[in-house]
Scaffold this active site. Sequence first.
Site, PDB file in Angstrom:
ATOM      1  NE  ARG A   1      -3.281   2.629   2.588  1.00 13.91           N
ATOM      2  CZ  ARG A   1      -3.268   3.499   3.600  1.00 13.91           C
ATOM      3  NH1 ARG A   1      -2.661   3.194   4.738  1.00 13.91           N
ATOM      4  NH2 ARG A   1      -3.858   4.659   3.482  1.00 13.91           N
TER       5      ARG A   1
ATOM      6  CG  HIS B   1      -1.226   9.159   3.183  1.00 16.22           C
ATOM      7  ND1 HIS B   1      -1.398   7.817   3.456  1.00 16.22           N
ATOM      8  CD2 HIS B   1      -0.843   9.715   4.355  1.00 16.22           C
ATOM      9  CE1 HIS B   1      -1.108   7.582   4.743  1.00 16.22           C
ATOM     10  NE2 HIS B   1      -0.756   8.721   5.313  1.00 16.22           N
TER      11      HIS B   1
ATOM     12  CD  GLU C   1      -5.034   8.181   9.738  1.00 15.20           C
ATOM     13  OE1 GLU C   1      -4.612   9.306  10.086  1.00 15.20           O
ATOM     14  OE2 GLU C   1      -4.647   7.127  10.275  1.00 15.20           O
TER      15      GLU C   1
ATOM     16  CG  ASN D   1      -5.037   3.818   8.685  1.00 16.00           C
ATOM     17  OD1 ASN D   1      -5.044   2.834   7.941  1.00 16.00           O
ATOM     18  ND2 ASN D   1      -4.621   5.015   8.302  1.00 16.00           N
TER      19      ASN D   1
ATOM     20  CE1 TYR E   1       0.014   3.107  13.461  1.00 22.91           C
ATOM     21  CE2 TYR E   1      -1.995   4.065  12.602  1.00 22.91           C
ATOM     22  CZ  TYR E   1      -0.694   3.650  12.411  1.00 22.91           C
ATOM     23  OH  TYR E   1      -0.101   3.773  11.181  1.00 22.91           O
TER      24      TYR E   1
ATOM     25  CD  GLU F   1      -1.603   4.207   7.999  1.00 23.20           C
ATOM     26  OE1 GLU F   1      -1.363   4.675   9.135  1.00 23.20           O
ATOM     27  OE2 GLU F   1      -1.790   4.907   6.997  1.00 23.20           O
TER      28      GLU F   1
HETATM   29  C1  GBH Z   1      -1.506   7.582  10.504  1.00 17.42           C
HETATM   30  O1  GBH Z   1      -1.810   8.765  11.115  1.00 17.42           O
HETATM   31  C2  GBH Z   1      -1.102   8.022   9.150  1.00 17.42           C
HETATM   32  O2  GBH Z   1      -1.937   7.518   8.143  1.00 17.42           O
HETATM   33  C3  GBH Z   1       0.338   7.790   8.848  1.00 17.42           C
HETATM   34  O3  GBH Z   1       0.714   8.639   7.826  1.00 17.42           O
HETATM   35  C4  GBH Z   1       1.153   7.960  10.105  1.00 17.42           C
HETATM   36  O4  GBH Z   1       2.511   7.891   9.863  1.00 17.42           O
HETATM   37  C5  GBH Z   1       0.750   6.865  11.055  1.00 17.42           C
HETATM   38  O5  GBH Z   1      -0.622   6.889  11.298  1.00 17.42           O
HETATM   39  C6  GBH Z   1       1.470   6.912  12.383  1.00 17.42           C
HETATM   40  O6  GBH Z   1       1.161   8.061  13.098  1.00 17.42           O
HETATM   41  O7  GBH Z   1      -4.528  13.892  19.964  1.00 17.42           O
HETATM   42  O8  GBH Z   1      -2.889  12.670  21.237  1.00 17.42           O
HETATM   43  O9  GBH Z   1      -4.838  11.566  20.446  1.00 17.42           O
HETATM   44  C7  GBH Z   1      -2.149   8.783  12.412  1.00 17.42           C
HETATM   45  C8  GBH Z   1      -1.976  10.206  12.823  1.00 17.42           C
HETATM   46  C9  GBH Z   1      -1.789  10.201  15.150  1.00 17.42           C
HETATM   47  C10 GBH Z   1      -3.098  11.825  14.068  1.00 17.42           C
HETATM   48  C11 GBH Z   1      -2.535  10.453  16.423  1.00 17.42           C
HETATM   49  C12 GBH Z   1      -3.851  12.100  15.318  1.00 17.42           C
HETATM   50  C13 GBH Z   1      -3.845  11.981  17.629  1.00 17.42           C
HETATM   51  C14 GBH Z   1      -2.953  12.233  18.789  1.00 17.42           C
HETATM   52  N1  GBH Z   1      -2.663  10.450  14.045  1.00 17.42           N
HETATM   53  N2  GBH Z   1      -3.035  11.794  16.456  1.00 17.42           N
HETATM   54  S1  GBH Z   1      -3.884  12.604  20.198  1.00 17.42           S
END
Ligand code: GBH
Length: 499
Positions: free
Chosen positions: A105, A150, A195, A334, A336, A403
């Site tokens: 991807r 993206h 996203e 995605n 996490y 992701e």
């Molecule tokens: C994804 O974004 C993206 O698609 C990717 O590009 C990126 O590298 C990957 O994840 C890893 O970060 O306000 O403290 O809850 C996720 C990006 C990270 C944005 C968490 C919002 C919230 C932090 N997000 N963030 S918080």
Amino acid sequence: MWSLILFVAIGLFGSESFVKANCTIEAKGNLKFPKKFNFGVATSAYQIEGGWNADGKGPSIWDEFTHNYPERIIDGSNGDSAAESYRLFELDLQALKQLGAKHYRFSIAWTRIFPTGDVHLKNQKGIDYYNMVINKLRENKIEPMVTMYHWDLPVALQKFGGFANALIIDQFSDYAEELFKLFGDRVKTWITFNEPNNICKAGYGTGYAPPLIQAPGVGDYICFTNLLKAHGTTYRLYQKKFAKKQKGKIGITLDIFYLFSKTNNTDDVNRAMDYNLGLLAYPIFSKSGDFPPIVLKEIEKSSMEEGRAKSRLPSLGEYWTKIIKGSGDFIGINYYTSRYVKPATEPMGENPSMERDINIQMDVDPNWPRAKADWVYCIPQGLESLLKYLRDEYNNVEVKITENGWVDSGELNDDNRIRYFKSHIQAVLNAINDGCNVTSYSAWSLVDNFEWLQGYTEKFGLYSVNMKSTKKGRIPKKSALYYKKVIATRSVPVFEYLY
Ligand code: GBH
């Protein structure tokens, strides 16, 4: 003795004990993934390509932002050269082959192909690059999975207003049409947007990411609405002009923290999920379409109380509801991490804002294992629960995990990343064993890369990249060897074998 303590702990904390604080999850059911399930890895253009102005590429809002405000990136860095995948794709290909990835991807940089965003002004060198990438992947039996957007909007289109202007509907779908014409004979999996939550909340609400528009509770909703219309229009266009011949699938990638309630209050969870996921998933994947009823009702009520003539988030209306409803062959997720939710006791955030509209407190358990980034905790149960939630609330829609990954400082001996992958891949398998329609998994990320506002201080890669050398060699971390084994065995291997 231990079982007694566990028993007492379960008794005391009830459902809380369901979310373990040690980054593990029990295996349930079959130990092998179905044959048609696909494992791969993910990246995005701005984060890896570099070559920000090479061979006629135009500037995107991320080029502009990092150049104008280096102080807003933790280490003052930018994606000017990043992992240099534009120049060194061969190195990524070698890593993909070593892993045995079944798909890759990646995203297309709009400004590499159309420097001003206008599809009448093509940059042939950019087209050549993506043709080369797609062809080499296919020669090696690695399926290309392409994200169209993206986060790197052409600066020239931002001047029209970007996602704040309904013009983006045609601007984006014209771009998408060109991508179908150029690459659709070989690309069979398309993701329109990565996203929208981040595009719209960070870009047009809180304004901490480009295009830096601060209009909380207003700009974010305008952006969501235009983005959904652009997505729906693109889907219909594909069905009308390309689907018969090209036979591809089109989806959208949504990011979501799974949400647990400490008091087992499903109303709290459902309401919070409606705001965080439903705002985008409901218009596309629900039976009735449009924004979730509760969200429409609540925001309309607040808007009236604010003395407005109409809601800050109006219904999509009959015409657009119809176009957007059903405009996804799969949902990309995605995932996490997770959070606990409970209703706020006092109004949250500024007035107006999405935070105020949602009015839900989110917190974490101090015992959850935390990553280097303060927002990532290892909660595999959240992924299993999310997949079951999608199965039950969204009619068992096809899910591709686009992701999932762990962040650290870049050590090669990355046992914690292995623990994270092991438990999350097990969570996916558990969900499949329980009837969830999950068909693929992409680990984030193939290589260490530019982590947006965190610059190069936070690493997600399976492969390490020495950003300071010009060779930019890719070095497999221990987790790459683990993931290779996952792919080869289609199972969730123990990882002691690596010692
Ligand atoms: C994804 O974004 C993206 O698609 C990717 O590009 C990126 O590298 C990957 O994840 C890893 O970060 O306000 O403290 O809850 C996720 C990006 C990270 C944005 C968490 C919002 C919230 C932090 N997000 N963030 S918080």
